[in-house]
Design a protein around this motif. Structure first.
Motif, PDB file in Angstrom:
ATOM      1  N   PRO A  84       0.801  -1.225   0.000  1.00 57.12           N
ATOM      2  CA  PRO A  84       0.000   0.000   0.000  1.00 57.12           C
ATOM      3  C   PRO A  84       0.830   1.270   0.000  1.00 57.12           C
ATOM      4  O   PRO A  84       0.511   2.235  -0.708  1.00 57.12           O
ATOM      5  CB  PRO A  84      -0.820  -0.134   1.291  1.00 57.12           C
ATOM      6  CG  PRO A  84      -0.953  -1.605   1.482  1.00 57.12           C
ATOM      7  CD  PRO A  84       0.342  -2.184   1.019  1.00 57.12           C
ATOM      8  N   VAL A 103      -5.990   3.347  -1.557  1.00 62.87           N
ATOM      9  CA  VAL A 103      -5.118   4.259  -0.812  1.00 62.87           C
ATOM     10  C   VAL A 103      -5.748   5.646  -0.853  1.00 62.87           C
ATOM     11  O   VAL A 103      -6.036   6.169  -1.940  1.00 62.87           O
ATOM     12  CB  VAL A 103      -3.697   4.303  -1.400  1.00 62.87           C
ATOM     13  CG1 VAL A 103      -2.826   5.274  -0.618  1.00 62.87           C
ATOM     14  CG2 VAL A 103      -3.080   2.909  -1.399  1.00 62.87           C
ATOM     15  N   TYR A 131      -5.196   3.134   4.286  1.00 59.99           N
ATOM     16  CA  TYR A 131      -4.989   1.997   3.382  1.00 59.99           C
ATOM     17  C   TYR A 131      -6.101   0.991   3.657  1.00 59.99           C
ATOM     18  O   TYR A 131      -6.222   0.473   4.772  1.00 59.99           O
ATOM     19  CB  TYR A 131      -3.623   1.359   3.608  1.00 59.99           C
ATOM     20  CG  TYR A 131      -2.481   2.346   3.590  1.00 59.99           C
ATOM     21  CD1 TYR A 131      -1.961   2.812   2.388  1.00 59.99           C
ATOM     22  CD2 TYR A 131      -1.922   2.817   4.772  1.00 59.99           C
ATOM     23  CE1 TYR A 131      -0.915   3.718   2.364  1.00 59.99           C
ATOM     24  CE2 TYR A 131      -0.874   3.717   4.763  1.00 59.99           C
ATOM     25  CZ  TYR A 131      -0.380   4.170   3.556  1.00 59.99           C
ATOM     26  OH  TYR A 131       0.652   5.071   3.534  1.00 59.99           O
TER      27      TYR A 131
END
Length: 237
Positions: free
Chosen positions: A106, A154, A175
């Motif tokens: 992420p 994200v 995330y």
């Protein structure tokens, strides 16, 4: 010796009870109960949406999700993700590959300049905000198991000011993963943001109403007092 054996047996019973009442195990059972309740009410066609924080985005919850349930939750910025394995004939001995090559974490996706940000509008904190988001569809996470194909989301930190002329400050990036990559991104984001209202509800019930603070002695009172206080809070609302 008999006393030591009895203590050992009590300790094993305690460890078993502790595992069975683990928050993640209890949450997984509640999800199955909710899914069954919807089906019994004639809502089998209706998906069950679940939003969780990082404490519930784990193997026990994700691998035991009931059918027709969509889960969105926070994950670590350094979570190891995978692309699905390539569609090819399996030859030779051994098991068929379940996970493909590693995908960006992420945090790596957030910092990847070649992956553009997109703007998604959603309602939060009393008004509509423009959120800047990156997504990576159809990824796998070993914690969720090979049976789940996920969407990684994200969210860039939002800027805010403590007062009108103050310096712009930024929150931390978020995330997320969603177990249904086919859902519209706007819907996934909005549903997750609505979760904050539940968090504020819990805070008010604990700090203002005192749920969990009542000093009662009987098992019946231990179950009835929190329910009564929550009902009182709902009446006030």
């Amino acid at each position: 010796m008999a006393y030591a054996c009895r203590n050992m047996q009590e300790w094993k019973s305690y460890e078993l009870a502790r595992k069975q009442t683990n928050l993640s195990m209890v949450a997984a059972q509640h999800l199955h109960d909710l899914r069954d309740a919807l089906d019994e009410e004639g809502q089998a066609h209706r998906p069950l949406w679940v939003n969780g924080d990082g404490g519930y985005t784990n193997e026990k919850v994700l691998k035991s999700l009931p059918e027709r349930t969509i889960f969105t939750g926070r994950i670590r910025k350094d979570a190891v993700l995978h692309h699905p394995p390539a569609l090819q004939e399996h030859s030779g001995r051994g098991r068929k590959r379940q996970y493909g090559p590693c995908a960006p974490t992420p945090e790596q996706l957030r910092q990847d300049e070649s992956h553009p940000w997109r703007t998604v509008n959603a309602w939060a904190a009393g008004k509509t905000h423009a959120f800047h988001i990156k997504t990576l569809d159809h990824v796998q996470w070993r914690t969720a198991g090979a049976g789940h194909t996920l969407r990684l989301i994200v969210i860039r930190p939002l800027g805010y000011r403590l007062r009108k002329d103050a310096k712009v400050l930024y929150r931390q990036p978020a995330y997320l993963i969603c177990t249904d990559p086919g859902q519209p991104l706007e819907r996934v984001l909005q549903y997750y943001l609505w979760r904050w209202g539940i968090e504020a509800n819990h805070r008010d019930e604990k700090q203002l109403i005192g749920v969990g603070d009542a000093q009662v002695r009987t098992p019946e009172a231990a179950g009835n007092v929190p329910a009564f206080l929550v009902a009182a809070y709902a009446l006030l609302r």
